[in-house]
Design a protein around this motif. Sequence first.
Motif, PDB file in Angstrom:
ATOM      1  N   ILE A   1     -16.603 -21.488   4.687  1.00 10.55           N
ATOM      2  CA  ILE A   1     -17.503 -20.375   5.005  1.00 10.55           C
ATOM      3  C   ILE A   1     -17.456 -20.066   6.491  1.00 10.55           C
ATOM      4  CG2 ILE A   1     -19.893 -19.564   4.945  1.00 10.55           C
ATOM      5  CD1 ILE A   1     -18.573 -19.844   2.201  1.00 10.55           C
ATOM      6  N   GLN A   2     -17.472 -21.102   7.310  1.00  8.91           N
ATOM      7  CA  GLN A   2     -17.373 -20.897   8.760  1.00  8.91           C
ATOM      8  C   GLN A   2     -16.038 -20.270   9.131  1.00  8.91           C
ATOM      9  OE1 GLN A   2     -18.204 -25.093   9.450  1.00  8.91           O
ATOM     10  NE2 GLN A   2     -20.016 -24.564  10.648  1.00  8.91           N
ATOM     11  N   LEU A   3     -14.985 -20.723   8.494  1.00 13.96           N
ATOM     12  CA  LEU A   3     -13.661 -20.156   8.751  1.00 13.96           C
ATOM     13  C   LEU A   3     -13.626 -18.680   8.362  1.00 13.96           C
ATOM     14  CD1 LEU A   3     -10.663 -20.252   9.411  1.00 13.96           C
ATOM     15  CD2 LEU A   3     -10.252 -21.327   7.192  1.00 13.96           C
ATOM     16  N   TRP A   4     -14.186 -18.373   7.218  1.00 13.67           N
ATOM     17  CA  TRP A   4     -14.228 -16.985   6.742  1.00 13.67           C
ATOM     18  C   TRP A   4     -14.968 -16.097   7.743  1.00 13.67           C
ATOM     19  CZ3 TRP A   4     -18.076 -13.540   5.231  1.00 13.67           C
ATOM     20  CH2 TRP A   4     -17.665 -12.449   4.453  1.00 13.67           C
ATOM     21  N   ARG A   5     -16.085 -16.581   8.261  1.00 14.95           N
ATOM     22  CA  ARG A   5     -16.866 -15.804   9.214  1.00 14.95           C
ATOM     23  C   ARG A   5     -16.105 -15.570  10.509  1.00 14.95           C
ATOM     24  NH1 ARG A   5     -22.497 -19.125   8.184  1.00 14.95           N
ATOM     25  NH2 ARG A   5     -23.193 -17.948   6.336  1.00 14.95           N
ATOM     26  N   LEU A   6     -15.384 -16.581  10.970  1.00 13.64           N
ATOM     27  CA  LEU A   6     -14.593 -16.433  12.197  1.00 13.64           C
ATOM     28  C   LEU A   6     -13.493 -15.393  12.016  1.00 13.64           C
ATOM     29  CD1 LEU A   6     -14.287 -20.170  13.301  1.00 13.64           C
ATOM     30  CD2 LEU A   6     -15.474 -18.340  14.535  1.00 13.64           C
ATOM     31  N   VAL A   7     -12.830 -15.433  10.865  1.00 18.65           N
ATOM     32  CA  VAL A   7     -11.782 -14.450  10.587  1.00 18.65           C
ATOM     33  C   VAL A   7     -12.364 -13.040  10.586  1.00 18.65           C
ATOM     34  CG1 VAL A   7     -10.204 -13.605   8.800  1.00 18.65           C
ATOM     35  CG2 VAL A   7     -10.253 -16.041   9.370  1.00 18.65           C
ATOM     36  N   LYS A   8     -13.509 -12.857   9.939  1.00 20.23           N
ATOM     37  CA  LYS A   8     -14.171 -11.551   9.905  1.00 20.23           C
ATOM     38  C   LYS A   8     -14.550 -11.102  11.316  1.00 20.23           C
ATOM     39  CE  LYS A   8     -14.545 -10.550   5.442  1.00 20.23           C
ATOM     40  NZ  LYS A   8     -14.030  -9.296   4.845  1.00 20.23           N
ATOM     41  N   GLN A   9     -15.072 -12.015  12.095  1.00 20.54           N
ATOM     42  CA  GLN A   9     -15.514 -11.690  13.459  1.00 20.54           C
ATOM     43  C   GLN A   9     -14.353 -11.180  14.310  1.00 20.54           C
ATOM     44  OE1 GLN A   9     -17.461 -14.974  15.528  1.00 20.54           O
ATOM     45  NE2 GLN A   9     -16.434 -14.412  17.428  1.00 20.54           N
ATOM     46  N   TYR A  10     -13.232 -11.884  14.271  1.00 24.88           N
ATOM     47  CA  TYR A  10     -12.096 -11.495  15.102  1.00 24.88           C
ATOM     48  C   TYR A  10     -11.350 -10.286  14.522  1.00 24.88           C
ATOM     49  CZ  TYR A  10     -13.021 -15.662  17.806  1.00 24.88           C
ATOM     50  OH  TYR A  10     -13.620 -16.604  18.606  1.00 24.88           O
ATOM     51  N   ALA A  11     -11.433 -10.095  13.215  1.00 23.99           N
ATOM     52  CA  ALA A  11     -10.840  -8.890  12.621  1.00 23.99           C
ATOM     53  C   ALA A  11     -11.572  -7.640  13.114  1.00 23.99           C
ATOM     54  CB  ALA A  11     -10.894  -8.977  11.099  1.00 23.99           C
ATOM     55  N   ARG A  12     -12.902  -7.720  13.161  1.00 21.93           N
ATOM     56  CA  ARG A  12     -13.684  -6.589  13.672  1.00 21.93           C
ATOM     57  C   ARG A  12     -13.339  -6.308  15.133  1.00 21.93           C
ATOM     58  NH1 ARG A  12     -17.902  -8.947  10.598  1.00 21.93           N
ATOM     59  NH2 ARG A  12     -18.636 -10.066  12.446  1.00 21.93           N
ATOM     60  N   ARG A  13     -13.219  -7.361  15.907  1.00 16.73           N
ATOM     61  CA  ARG A  13     -12.911  -7.184  17.327  1.00 16.73           C
ATOM     62  C   ARG A  13     -11.529  -6.571  17.527  1.00 16.73           C
ATOM     63  NH1 ARG A  13     -13.548 -12.299  21.220  1.00 16.73           N
ATOM     64  NH2 ARG A  13     -15.747 -11.975  20.659  1.00 16.73           N
ATOM     65  N   ALA A  14     -10.585  -6.949  16.691  1.00 17.92           N
ATOM     66  CA  ALA A  14      -9.219  -6.441  16.822  1.00 17.92           C
ATOM     67  C   ALA A  14      -9.034  -5.079  16.176  1.00 17.92           C
ATOM     68  CB  ALA A  14      -8.247  -7.434  16.197  1.00 17.92           C
ATOM     69  N   GLY A  15     -10.084  -4.585  15.494  1.00 16.00           N
ATOM     70  CA  GLY A  15      -9.974  -3.287  14.830  1.00 16.00           C
ATOM     71  C   GLY A  15      -9.109  -3.332  13.595  1.00 16.00           C
ATOM     72  N   VAL A  16      -9.041  -4.505  12.960  1.00 18.17           N
ATOM     73  CA  VAL A  16      -8.240  -4.676  11.748  1.00 18.17           C
ATOM     74  C   VAL A  16      -9.118  -4.396  10.532  1.00 18.17           C
ATOM     75  CG1 VAL A  16      -6.831  -6.331  10.441  1.00 18.17           C
ATOM     76  CG2 VAL A  16      -6.805  -6.369  12.923  1.00 18.17           C
ATOM     77  N   ASP A  17      -8.496  -4.064   9.420  1.00 12.59           N
ATOM     78  CA  ASP A  17      -9.191  -3.765   8.169  1.00 12.59           C
ATOM     79  C   ASP A  17     -10.333  -4.755   7.934  1.00 12.59           C
ATOM     80  OD1 ASP A  17     -10.022  -3.151   5.634  1.00 12.59           O
ATOM     81  OD2 ASP A  17      -8.070  -3.384   4.679  1.00 12.59           O
TER      82      ASP A  17
END
Length: 317
Positions: free
Chosen positions: A241-257
Amino acid sequence: MAKRRTKLQLMQQAGPPEKSTQSVDSIRNDFLDYLRGECHLAANTLAAYGRDLQRFLDWLGRRRLDAVRVGDLTEFMGFLNEQQLAPASVSRSVVAVRTFFKYLQLEGLVTENPAELLSAQKLWQRVPGVLSRRQVEDFLAAPRKTDAFWQRDVALLEVLYATGCRASEVCSLRLADLSLEQKFLKCTGKGGKQRMVPIGGRAIEAIERYVDELRGILAAKNPNRPEALFLSRSGRSLDRIQLWRLVKQYARRAGVDHQISPHSLRHSFATHLLAGGADLRQVQEMLGHASIQTTQIYTHVEHSRLKRVHQQFHPRA
């Protein structure tokens, strides 16, 4: 004569004693034990199959298992679609039901397997979107030095893309699993199966920096001397769950889907390898797929991309 015929009719209606006395709940539990003990399914997969099967049994109601026909299963498929389940969930439910009826047939609880004719949605049609190489670069560069645990997060994202490992496999990595001089990691996949996965220079540098600069600080917060490679702020093993949240966080920052997940990096890893000319069998081994048919879904993804390019640019497309 009439008396004898009545007795025969009663026997036919009753059927074999072991079938009539065994409850559906008991059969379900025996099936899950079979998947656990003989098929060696991982706990998460087993739980998902259990939910899928229970949904089917609830839908079936009081109908007998040996009376189910292909038409019934087709109706069940329609029911799943009406529930607005994700295509992946529908396909997994179909696999669960097919496996269940195969088990019933092996146990002699049904004479015919109507689920053999039940076709699941093609696997390649439900593969999540694959990131482009540019998107991957932007995503991996998203952690900043101002982030509290940036060394860990950079290493985490690099390992996900460099190895194609599942989220659960990355979270379960231990220090003892690292063979960085040989450029390999040992990961434990579904069913406890272990495999050696190659890892590149960028990911190795990120891991070494994280271990040198941050991991010891995080580990000191946990008196139990954690063996896990990736630790949370409290010094415990990082969970999915923590890993999933980190991926989502950095995806938003990078402007990725926004739909990107840890599994998206696994899909991107496989697709980029095949697009670069990697052998399908080698990719299968790196991903830890039991069947090469599962790996072939990525060739369909790549073919779909090429087809779009052809339609867009060829003058006679």
